[in-house]
Write an enzyme that holds these catalytic residues in place. Structure first.
Site, PDB file in Angstrom:
ATOM      1  N   HIS A 226       0.877  -1.187   0.000  1.00 50.02           N
ATOM      2  CA  HIS A 226       0.000   0.000   0.000  1.00 50.02           C
ATOM      3  C   HIS A 226       0.913   1.237   0.000  1.00 50.02           C
ATOM      4  O   HIS A 226       1.696   1.423  -0.921  1.00 50.02           O
ATOM      5  CB  HIS A 226      -0.923  -0.106   1.228  1.00 50.02           C
ATOM      6  CG  HIS A 226      -2.055   0.858   1.292  1.00 50.02           C
ATOM      7  ND1 HIS A 226      -2.418   1.689   0.265  1.00 50.02           N
ATOM      8  CD2 HIS A 226      -2.931   1.141   2.310  1.00 50.02           C
ATOM      9  CE1 HIS A 226      -3.462   2.423   0.632  1.00 50.02           C
ATOM     10  NE2 HIS A 226      -3.788   2.114   1.877  1.00 50.02           N
TER      11      HIS A 226
ATOM     12  N   HIS B 243      -2.038  -2.428  -9.553  1.00 48.24           N
ATOM     13  CA  HIS B 243      -3.084  -1.869  -8.693  1.00 48.24           C
ATOM     14  C   HIS B 243      -4.256  -2.830  -8.654  1.00 48.24           C
ATOM     15  O   HIS B 243      -4.580  -3.459  -9.653  1.00 48.24           O
ATOM     16  CB  HIS B 243      -3.555  -0.509  -9.232  1.00 48.24           C
ATOM     17  CG  HIS B 243      -4.246   0.306  -8.200  1.00 48.24           C
ATOM     18  ND1 HIS B 243      -5.579   0.143  -7.922  1.00 48.24           N
ATOM     19  CD2 HIS B 243      -3.785   1.246  -7.350  1.00 48.24           C
ATOM     20  CE1 HIS B 243      -5.908   0.982  -6.939  1.00 48.24           C
ATOM     21  NE2 HIS B 243      -4.831   1.656  -6.570  1.00 48.24           N
TER      22      HIS B 243
ATOM     23  N   ASP C 130       2.590   5.755  -6.707  1.00 52.80           N
ATOM     24  CA  ASP C 130       3.838   5.724  -5.944  1.00 52.80           C
ATOM     25  C   ASP C 130       5.076   5.760  -6.843  1.00 52.80           C
ATOM     26  O   ASP C 130       6.169   6.119  -6.390  1.00 52.80           O
ATOM     27  CB  ASP C 130       3.884   4.476  -5.051  1.00 52.80           C
ATOM     28  CG  ASP C 130       2.853   4.564  -3.938  1.00 52.80           C
ATOM     29  OD1 ASP C 130       2.626   5.679  -3.451  1.00 52.80           O
ATOM     30  OD2 ASP C 130       2.271   3.533  -3.573  1.00 52.80           O
TER      31      ASP C 130
HETATM   32  N1  CMC Z   1       5.497  -6.657  -9.856  1.00 58.70           N
HETATM   33  C1  CMC Z   1       5.509  -7.912 -10.339  1.00 58.70           C
HETATM   34  N2  CMC Z   1       4.396  -8.629 -10.517  1.00 58.70           N
HETATM   35  C2  CMC Z   1       3.223  -8.046 -10.183  1.00 58.70           C
HETATM   36  C3  CMC Z   1       3.135  -6.744  -9.680  1.00 58.70           C
HETATM   37  C4  CMC Z   1       4.333  -6.051  -9.515  1.00 58.70           C
HETATM   38  N3  CMC Z   1       4.335  -4.801  -9.042  1.00 58.70           N
HETATM   39  N4  CMC Z   1       1.847  -6.439  -9.436  1.00 58.70           N
HETATM   40  C5  CMC Z   1       1.140  -7.520  -9.786  1.00 58.70           C
HETATM   41  N5  CMC Z   1       1.979  -8.487 -10.227  1.00 58.70           N
HETATM   42  C6  CMC Z   1       1.609  -9.822 -10.694  1.00 58.70           C
HETATM   43  C7  CMC Z   1       1.505 -10.767  -9.506  1.00 58.70           C
HETATM   44  O1  CMC Z   1       2.727 -11.369  -9.194  1.00 58.70           O
HETATM   45  C8  CMC Z   1       0.457 -11.726  -9.985  1.00 58.70           C
HETATM   46  O2  CMC Z   1       1.065 -12.626 -10.871  1.00 58.70           O
HETATM   47  P1  CMC Z   1       0.634 -14.178 -10.916  1.00 58.70           P
HETATM   48  O3  CMC Z   1      -0.826 -14.153 -11.287  1.00 58.70           O
HETATM   49  O4  CMC Z   1       1.537 -14.760 -11.919  1.00 58.70           O
HETATM   50  O5  CMC Z   1       0.846 -14.683  -9.511  1.00 58.70           O
HETATM   51  C9  CMC Z   1      -0.485 -10.861 -10.808  1.00 58.70           C
HETATM   52  O6  CMC Z   1       0.297  -9.758 -11.263  1.00 58.70           O
HETATM   53  C10 CMC Z   1      -1.642 -10.338  -9.978  1.00 58.70           C
HETATM   54  O7  CMC Z   1      -1.096  -9.662  -8.843  1.00 58.70           O
HETATM   55  P2  CMC Z   1      -1.807  -9.561  -7.439  1.00 58.70           P
HETATM   56  O8  CMC Z   1      -0.816  -9.095  -6.442  1.00 58.70           O
HETATM   57  O9  CMC Z   1      -2.554 -10.815  -7.134  1.00 58.70           O
HETATM   58  O10 CMC Z   1      -2.902  -8.461  -7.779  1.00 58.70           O
HETATM   59  P3  CMC Z   1      -3.569  -7.528  -6.780  1.00 58.70           P
HETATM   60  O11 CMC Z   1      -4.675  -6.892  -7.489  1.00 58.70           O
HETATM   61  O12 CMC Z   1      -3.853  -8.195  -5.493  1.00 58.70           O
HETATM   62  O13 CMC Z   1      -2.318  -6.544  -6.556  1.00 58.70           O
HETATM   63  C11 CMC Z   1      -0.991  -4.867  -5.754  1.00 58.70           C
HETATM   64  C12 CMC Z   1      -2.331  -5.213  -6.399  1.00 58.70           C
HETATM   65  C13 CMC Z   1      -0.897  -3.341  -5.648  1.00 58.70           C
HETATM   66  C14 CMC Z   1      -0.922  -5.487  -4.352  1.00 58.70           C
HETATM   67  C15 CMC Z   1       0.178  -5.407  -6.611  1.00 58.70           C
HETATM   68  O14 CMC Z   1       0.083  -4.908  -7.923  1.00 58.70           O
HETATM   69  C16 CMC Z   1       1.506  -5.089  -6.002  1.00 58.70           C
HETATM   70  O15 CMC Z   1       1.965  -5.800  -5.090  1.00 58.70           O
HETATM   71  N6  CMC Z   1       2.206  -4.003  -6.497  1.00 58.70           N
HETATM   72  C17 CMC Z   1       3.459  -3.578  -5.908  1.00 58.70           C
HETATM   73  C18 CMC Z   1       3.212  -2.735  -4.648  1.00 58.70           C
HETATM   74  C19 CMC Z   1       2.693  -1.358  -4.977  1.00 58.70           C
HETATM   75  O16 CMC Z   1       3.196  -0.666  -5.839  1.00 58.70           O
HETATM   76  N7  CMC Z   1       1.693  -0.926  -4.200  1.00 58.70           N
HETATM   77  C20 CMC Z   1       1.094   0.410  -4.341  1.00 58.70           C
HETATM   78  C21 CMC Z   1      -0.338   0.317  -4.765  1.00 58.70           C
HETATM   79  S1  CMC Z   1      -1.033   1.853  -5.347  1.00 58.70           S
HETATM   80  C22 CMC Z   1      -0.858   3.021  -4.119  1.00 58.70           C
HETATM   81  C23 CMC Z   1      -1.547   2.642  -2.852  1.00 58.70           C
HETATM   82  O17 CMC Z   1      -2.733   2.335  -2.835  1.00 58.70           O
HETATM   83  O18 CMC Z   1      -0.905   2.673  -1.828  1.00 58.70           O
END
Ligand code: CMC
Length: 397
Positions: free
Chosen positions: A229, A268, A319
């Site tokens: 987050h 996201h 971010d």
């Molecule tokens: N780098 C590498 N792979 C990623 C990333 C990333 N940043 N984001 C998503 N993926 C991949 C993930 O590994 C998964 O792959 P697989 O299906 O092969 O396992 C797929 O995409 C789906 O990801 P998820 O984590 O299940 O999707 P989600 O909707 O739960 O994730 C998220 C959203 C923000 C947690 C994730 O994109 C993430 O961890 N990003 C990095 C952290 C980040 O930048 N967070 C800030 C969010 S925006 C500002 C805020 O709200 O604070």
């Protein structure tokens, strides 16, 4: 036959309630605060006016803005006892722990003398006043945190400066050029609100128990700290530091993806085709790059973005541009997420007040997948407990 429960892991896709505060639309890649596109607010408004909008539903007129500014100025000072408590937080603790502790103390001071938890949730007027106090004092807490880690004393606020310029003044001891103040003001507006994100939802869960606004904000700060987050803006800078410069992006990314690393600042839960806030923050970053003559930052930014997007089809979130922007402004990397707190406190408090105006305790269900019922060896139920067990057995039949 038992039917499998329909579990929504991470509450993904679940609509929990209505909100009139903001609308995130991934289809049109837009974000509205009370109906206004966020990029229009960022281009035209001071952060104080956006705080007013989130709390009241309308932009302030001149008189209303002046009244809010007068109040905000009156609560800008870092109280001596809050400073003393901050000074007791270990210097190598994360600044988010410091901000969380300070916010908790501000709440305890404000609510001192309250006899019963039954009064904790407060009236709408009391909660608005509490929101303004937190909004006003958080810059002093965040600014002092960075100064303390640099071995410096706090700087007194200046009444002749608006919120954004005063925040920078209290952190650095001078007011930078307008282009920097403007980029900082925009970042605050972009970070202010984003519907039912993890920290806002945390705040609403706590408010729904009729606990107090400060407790809800303290919980939200804890949720925001996580790197999935708010902690991601800090994590982006660590990644930039690891990579060094644009020529290292390809081998660095090869290695990172081979180890299935998450690349912070990308992806996201709601936006799958790009974050609506990124173009505005990227434009602000570009003005800073130009202002400070740091073209190599833009080169690294662009190279990592284009490589990652072309390989994974996952786009940057807010971010990603805000991390390097705060770095160029002179903030230390661990201070980035506390800056997010100072901005998001406006959205959190608007949501807490909205939750209380039409409250229902937030209490979802779970599906049990632990061991079947079993009994403690040697336990002999007394008569009352035996009757309870018999009734339970009857009900199960
Ligand atoms: N780098 C590498 N792979 C990623 C990333 C990333 N940043 N984001 C998503 N993926 C991949 C993930 O590994 C998964 O792959 P697989 O299906 O092969 O396992 C797929 O995409 C789906 O990801 P998820 O984590 O299940 O999707 P989600 O909707 O739960 O994730 C998220 C959203 C923000 C947690 C994730 O994109 C993430 O961890 N990003 C990095 C952290 C980040 O930048 N967070 C800030 C969010 S925006 C500002 C805020 O709200 O604070």
């Amino acid at each position: 036959m038992t039917t499998e429960p329909d579990i929504k892991k991470g509450l993904a896709g679940v609509v929990v309630d209505y909100t009139a505060i903001s609308k995130v639309n991934p289809e049109t890649n837009s974000l509205l605060y009370r109906g206004y596109p966020v990029q229009e607010l960022a281009a035209t408004q001071p952060f104080e006016a956006v705080a007013y909008l989130l709390w009241h539903g309308e932009l302030p007129d001149e008189v209303q803005l002046a009244q809010l500014r007068t109040l905000e100025r009156s609560y800008r000072h870092l109280p001596a006892d809050v400073r003393a408590v901050i000074d007791r937080v270990p210097i190598d603790a994360h600044p988010m722990d410091e901000v969380r502790t300070a916010a908790s103390l501000i709440g305890a001071r404000d609510l001192a003398g309250m006899g019963s938890v039954l009064d904790a949730s407060g009236s709408a007027e009391e909660n608005l006043a509490r929101s303004i106090r937190l909004f006003a004092v958080l810059p002093a807490i965040v600014a002092y945190g960075q100064r303390r880690r640099r071995g410096l004393d706090p700087i007194e606020p200046r009444d002749d400066l608006d919120y954004a310029a005063n925040f920078l003044w209290m952190t650095f001891g001078d007011v930078p050029e307008d282009v920097v103040v403007d980029a900082f003001n925009r970042s605050m507006i972009l970070y202010a609100e984003h519907s039912f994100n993890a920290s806002t939802f945390t705040a609403r869960v706590i408010a729904s128990t009729l606990s107090d606004l400060y407790s809800a904000v303290v919980g939200a700060i804890g949720a925001l700290k996580g790197p999935l987050h708010g902690g991601a803006n800090e994590a982006v800078l660590h990644i930039f530091d690891e990579i060094g410069d644009a020529s290292n992006v390809v081998p660095w990314l090869d290695e990172a993806l081979a180890h299935k690393r998450k690349i912070m600042g990308f992806g996201h839960r709601v936006y799958k085709r790009g974050d609506s806030r990124v173009p505005t923050m990227k434009a602000a970053l570009d003005t800073l790059v130009e202002h400070y003559g740091r073209q190599e930052v833009a080169e690294l930014y662009d190279k990592l973005e284009s490589e990652f997007v072309s390989r994974k089809g996952i786009y940057p979130n807010l971010d990603y541009p805000s991390g390097p922007a705060y770095n160029l402004m002179g903030f230390d990397t661990p201070t980035f997420t506390p800056l997010f707190v100072a901005a998001r406190v406006t959205g959190w408090t608007a949501h807490i007040m909205e939750q209380l105006a039409s409250n229902a305790l937030i209490r979802p269900l779970s599906a049990y997948n632990g061991p079947d019922e079993r009994h403690v060896e040697g336990y002999v139920p007394d008569e009352a407990m035996a009757a309870v067990a018999a009734r339970a057995e009857e009900a199960a039949d």
